[in-house]
Motif scaffolding. Sequence first.
Motif, PDB file in Angstrom:
ATOM      1  N   SER A  29      -8.960  -4.017 -19.312  1.00 36.12           N
ATOM      2  CA  SER A  29      -9.640  -5.001 -18.481  1.00 36.12           C
ATOM      3  C   SER A  29      -8.784  -6.229 -18.181  1.00 36.12           C
ATOM      4  CB  SER A  29     -10.949  -5.438 -19.142  1.00 36.12           C
ATOM      5  OG  SER A  29     -10.691  -6.044 -20.401  1.00 36.12           O
ATOM      6  N   THR A  30      -7.696  -6.391 -18.879  1.00 35.33           N
ATOM      7  CA  THR A  30      -6.838  -7.553 -18.652  1.00 35.33           C
ATOM      8  C   THR A  30      -5.752  -7.296 -17.610  1.00 35.33           C
ATOM      9  OG1 THR A  30      -5.248  -6.991 -20.395  1.00 35.33           O
ATOM     10  CG2 THR A  30      -7.179  -8.291 -21.050  1.00 35.33           C
ATOM     11  N   TYR A  31      -5.701  -6.083 -17.086  1.00 36.77           N
ATOM     12  CA  TYR A  31      -4.646  -5.718 -16.140  1.00 36.77           C
ATOM     13  C   TYR A  31      -5.172  -5.561 -14.717  1.00 36.77           C
ATOM     14  CZ  TYR A  31      -1.666  -4.736 -20.145  1.00 36.77           C
ATOM     15  OH  TYR A  31      -0.930  -4.834 -21.296  1.00 36.77           O
ATOM     16  N   ASN A  32      -4.380  -6.045 -13.784  1.00 36.73           N
ATOM     17  CA  ASN A  32      -4.571  -5.659 -12.399  1.00 36.73           C
ATOM     18  C   ASN A  32      -4.020  -4.242 -12.250  1.00 36.73           C
ATOM     19  OD1 ASN A  32      -5.486  -8.291 -11.431  1.00 36.73           O
ATOM     20  ND2 ASN A  32      -3.376  -8.932 -11.835  1.00 36.73           N
ATOM     21  N   MET A  33      -4.695  -3.443 -11.478  1.00 39.00           N
ATOM     22  CA  MET A  33      -4.296  -2.044 -11.347  1.00 39.00           C
ATOM     23  C   MET A  33      -3.890  -1.741  -9.914  1.00 39.00           C
ATOM     24  SD  MET A  33      -4.602  -0.907 -14.380  1.00 39.00           S
ATOM     25  CE  MET A  33      -4.322   0.837 -14.034  1.00 39.00           C
ATOM     26  N   GLY A  34      -2.767  -1.064  -9.794  1.00 40.58           N
ATOM     27  CA  GLY A  34      -2.281  -0.694  -8.476  1.00 40.58           C
ATOM     28  C   GLY A  34      -2.150   0.808  -8.328  1.00 40.58           C
ATOM     29  N   TRP A  35      -2.252   1.256  -7.096  1.00 38.84           N
ATOM     30  CA  TRP A  35      -1.962   2.652  -6.753  1.00 38.84           C
ATOM     31  C   TRP A  35      -0.778   2.650  -5.783  1.00 38.84           C
ATOM     32  CZ3 TRP A  35      -3.772   7.039  -8.871  1.00 38.84           C
ATOM     33  CH2 TRP A  35      -4.974   6.995  -9.582  1.00 38.84           C
ATOM     34  N   PHE A  36       0.143   3.533  -6.047  1.00 42.29           N
ATOM     35  CA  PHE A  36       1.319   3.703  -5.205  1.00 42.29           C
ATOM     36  C   PHE A  36       1.478   5.187  -4.911  1.00 42.29           C
ATOM     37  CE2 PHE A  36       3.221  -0.526  -5.455  1.00 42.29           C
ATOM     38  CZ  PHE A  36       2.510  -1.066  -6.512  1.00 42.29           C
ATOM     39  N   ARG A  37       2.301   5.486  -3.933  1.00 41.10           N
ATOM     40  CA  ARG A  37       2.589   6.888  -3.641  1.00 41.10           C
ATOM     41  C   ARG A  37       4.029   7.029  -3.183  1.00 41.10           C
ATOM     42  NH1 ARG A  37      -1.156   7.748   1.797  1.00 41.10           N
ATOM     43  NH2 ARG A  37       0.131   6.510   3.235  1.00 41.10           N
ATOM     44  N   GLN A  38       4.534   8.219  -3.391  1.00 36.32           N
ATOM     45  CA  GLN A  38       5.900   8.517  -2.987  1.00 36.32           C
ATOM     46  C   GLN A  38       5.946   9.903  -2.381  1.00 36.32           C
ATOM     47  OE1 GLN A  38       8.864   7.999  -6.049  1.00 36.32           O
ATOM     48  NE2 GLN A  38      10.492   7.797  -4.530  1.00 36.32           N
ATOM     49  N   ALA A  39       6.257   9.928  -1.106  1.00 32.54           N
ATOM     50  CA  ALA A  39       6.400  11.189  -0.389  1.00 32.54           C
ATOM     51  C   ALA A  39       7.822  11.702  -0.561  1.00 32.54           C
ATOM     52  CB  ALA A  39       6.074  10.983   1.080  1.00 32.54           C
ATOM     53  N   PRO A  40       8.025  12.997  -0.390  1.00 34.05           N
ATOM     54  CA  PRO A  40       9.377  13.551  -0.541  1.00 34.05           C
ATOM     55  C   PRO A  40      10.378  12.853   0.366  1.00 34.05           C
ATOM     56  CG  PRO A  40       7.766  15.303  -0.419  1.00 34.05           C
ATOM     57  CD  PRO A  40       7.025  14.039  -0.117  1.00 34.05           C
ATOM     58  N   GLY A  41      11.476  12.412  -0.221  1.00 30.85           N
ATOM     59  CA  GLY A  41      12.521  11.782   0.552  1.00 30.85           C
ATOM     60  C   GLY A  41      12.252  10.354   0.975  1.00 30.85           C
TER      61      GLY A  41
END
Length: 121
Positions: A29-41
Amino acid sequence: VQLQASGGGLVQAGDSLRLSCAASQGTFSTYNMGWFRQAPGKEREFVGLITRDTGSTVYANSVKGRFTISRDNAKNTVYLQMNSLKPEDTAVYYCAAGSLLTRESRRYDYWGQGTLVTVSS
């Protein structure tokens, strides 16, 4: 904190998918949470984030209106609901935890292992 992402898979364009990221060994609960993505290349890119306190969200323009991030602090889990998926959403999706409120991946402290989402046309 350790993060475990899950929920990826192969879907068709227009389908929905929900990713989960479970946290352990830390105070989620003390963390901000992020989502990231990485496509091939391609480089890893910001998808969205949710704040630790108010649960406010910020999204990349490319997913705004289609993706929704939520968190359940009681379950130490953050979710990424993805609707109206497109082939260009195909990528490995990562969750991350950090103290800063930022879109910059390098400023996040902890990372999950990633889960692959493949969207077929």
